[in-house]
Design a protein around this motif. Structure first.
Motif, PDB file in Angstrom:
ATOM      1  N   GLU A  79       0.866  -1.091  -0.063  1.00 28.53           N
ATOM      2  CA  GLU A  79      -0.114   0.099  -0.001  1.00 28.53           C
ATOM      3  C   GLU A  79       0.963   1.294  -0.079  1.00 28.53           C
ATOM      4  N   GLU A  80       1.811   1.152   0.812  1.00 26.23           N
ATOM      5  CA  GLU A  80       2.819   2.295   0.715  1.00 26.23           C
ATOM      6  C   GLU A  80       3.239   2.596  -0.683  1.00 26.23           C
ATOM      7  N   ALA A  81       3.721   1.340  -1.361  1.00 24.39           N
ATOM      8  CA  ALA A  81       4.342   1.620  -2.538  1.00 24.39           C
ATOM      9  C   ALA A  81       3.329   2.248  -3.577  1.00 24.39           C
ATOM     10  N   PHE A  82       2.022   1.881  -3.499  1.00 25.36           N
ATOM     11  CA  PHE A  82       1.207   2.572  -4.401  1.00 25.36           C
ATOM     12  C   PHE A  82       0.770   3.848  -4.198  1.00 25.36           C
ATOM     13  N   ARG A  83       0.802   4.529  -2.894  1.00 28.48           N
ATOM     14  CA  ARG A  83       0.776   5.608  -2.501  1.00 28.48           C
ATOM     15  C   ARG A  83       2.056   6.537  -3.147  1.00 28.48           C
ATOM     16  N   TYR A  85       4.071   5.696  -5.560  1.00 23.90           N
ATOM     17  CA  TYR A  85       3.826   5.413  -6.899  1.00 23.90           C
ATOM     18  C   TYR A  85       2.800   6.372  -7.549  1.00 23.90           C
ATOM     19  N   LYS A  86       1.557   6.587  -7.019  1.00 24.43           N
ATOM     20  CA  LYS A  86       0.611   7.345  -7.574  1.00 24.43           C
ATOM     21  C   LYS A  86       0.815   8.881  -7.127  1.00 24.43           C
ATOM     22  N   SER A  87       1.067   9.345  -5.852  1.00 25.64           N
ATOM     23  CA  SER A  87       1.103  10.614  -5.484  1.00 25.64           C
ATOM     24  C   SER A  87       1.949  11.338  -4.897  1.00 25.64           C
ATOM     25  N   ILE A  88       2.768  10.353  -4.104  1.00 27.75           N
ATOM     26  CA  ILE A  88       3.921  11.299  -3.159  1.00 27.75           C
ATOM     27  C   ILE A  88       5.019  11.714  -3.794  1.00 27.75           C
ATOM     28  N   LEU A 112      10.861   1.013 -11.861  1.00 27.59           N
ATOM     29  CA  LEU A 112      12.299   1.055 -11.920  1.00 27.59           C
ATOM     30  C   LEU A 112      12.734   2.063 -10.833  1.00 27.59           C
ATOM     31  N   ALA A 113      12.074   3.222 -10.951  1.00 23.67           N
ATOM     32  CA  ALA A 113      12.458   4.291 -10.167  1.00 23.67           C
ATOM     33  C   ALA A 113      12.256   4.049  -8.515  1.00 23.67           C
ATOM     34  N   TYR A 114      11.026   3.366  -8.441  1.00 25.34           N
ATOM     35  CA  TYR A 114      10.558   3.059  -7.105  1.00 25.34           C
ATOM     36  C   TYR A 114      11.595   1.905  -6.537  1.00 25.34           C
ATOM     37  N   TYR A 115      11.822   0.899  -7.455  1.00 20.13           N
ATOM     38  CA  TYR A 115      12.899   0.002  -6.905  1.00 20.13           C
ATOM     39  C   TYR A 115      14.147   0.735  -6.424  1.00 20.13           C
ATOM     40  N   VAL A 116      14.571   1.677  -7.024  1.00 13.70           N
ATOM     41  CA  VAL A 116      15.734   2.204  -6.700  1.00 13.70           C
ATOM     42  C   VAL A 116      15.433   2.838  -5.335  1.00 13.70           C
TER      43      VAL A 116
END
Length: 219
Positions: A79-83, A85-88, A112-116
């Motif tokens: 859920e944190e990843a989606f937040r 990814y989508k908005s923060i 890929l950016a979130y993975y980093v």
């Protein structure tokens, strides 16, 4: 009060209020009502009272009990990843692409950016409001509590090295002040031009060390 409909309405209000309708068999007539407890169902509920149960449709050969609990406790990270990814931080939308392959490429780059980012947060945890002593025991379904060190960071806003604690975003902003300057000087022997990286602060140097990055002055 008489009438089966009126009596049923009154009884139904009480049962629905306390959500106990499934535990009783009711016999309602025009002049009254009687009830009988579903003792077998009540006994089953008592046996599970205070027990948290996870049920899944996944075959046990693919995911055992330990893995089910681990997957359940990992939902908050998803859920944190989606937040993020989508908005923060990443803000995947709006997408200014119309062709399918370009949209897929856009989504891939954001993932890929979130993975980093995830790996950076792991490395920089000591400088962030992150819990560095996360319990990996997934046998318990109960909510994990923050460690004493994490609570201390929240309260003091300082690390064990007495450096200011940051969020991931503010730490990146601080690191963003490191820059490459072009230095020009004139001496008797001639005119010299060279590049020099600004000297990092104590906090910046700590972050660079955690990331195994060397800030080397170039000439």
């Amino acid at each position: 009060m008489k009438g089966a409909d009126k009596i049923a309405l009154r009884v139904g209000k009480v049962l629905n209020k306390y959500k106990i309708n499934k535990y009783y068999n009711l016999d309602i007539t025009d002049s009254g009502f009687s009830y009988e407890r579903k003792q077998e169902l009540i006994s089953e509920e008592i046996a599970l009272d205070g027990v948290y149960i996870l049920r899944t449709s996944v075959d046990k050969t693919l995911m055992d009990g330990f893995e089910v609990v681990k997957a359940y406790k990992s939902l908050s990270s998803v859920e944190e990843a989606f937040r993020c990814y989508k908005s923060i931080d990443l803000k995947v939308r709006p997408i200014y692409h119309y062709k399918g392959d370009r949209v897929k490429a856009h989504i891939f780059l954001c993932m890929l950016a979130y993975y980093v980012e995830w790996h950076l947060k792991q490395k920089l945890a000591s400088l962030l409001f992150e819990d560095e002593e996360i319990d990996d025991n997934y046998q318990d379904v109960i909510k994990a509590s923050r460690s004493d060190s994490a609570v201390a960071k929240d309260r003091k806003k300082r690390t064990e090295d007495n450096l200011p604690v940051h969020s991931f975003r503010t730490l990146l902003e601080d690191l963003g002040t490191i820059c490459l300057n072009t230095v020009e000087c004139t001496l008797e022997s001639g005119k010299y031009v060279f590049d020099r990286i600004t000297r990092p602060t104590e906090l910046q140097q700590k972050a660079l060390d955690l990331l195994s990055i060397s800030s080397i002055c170039t000439q």
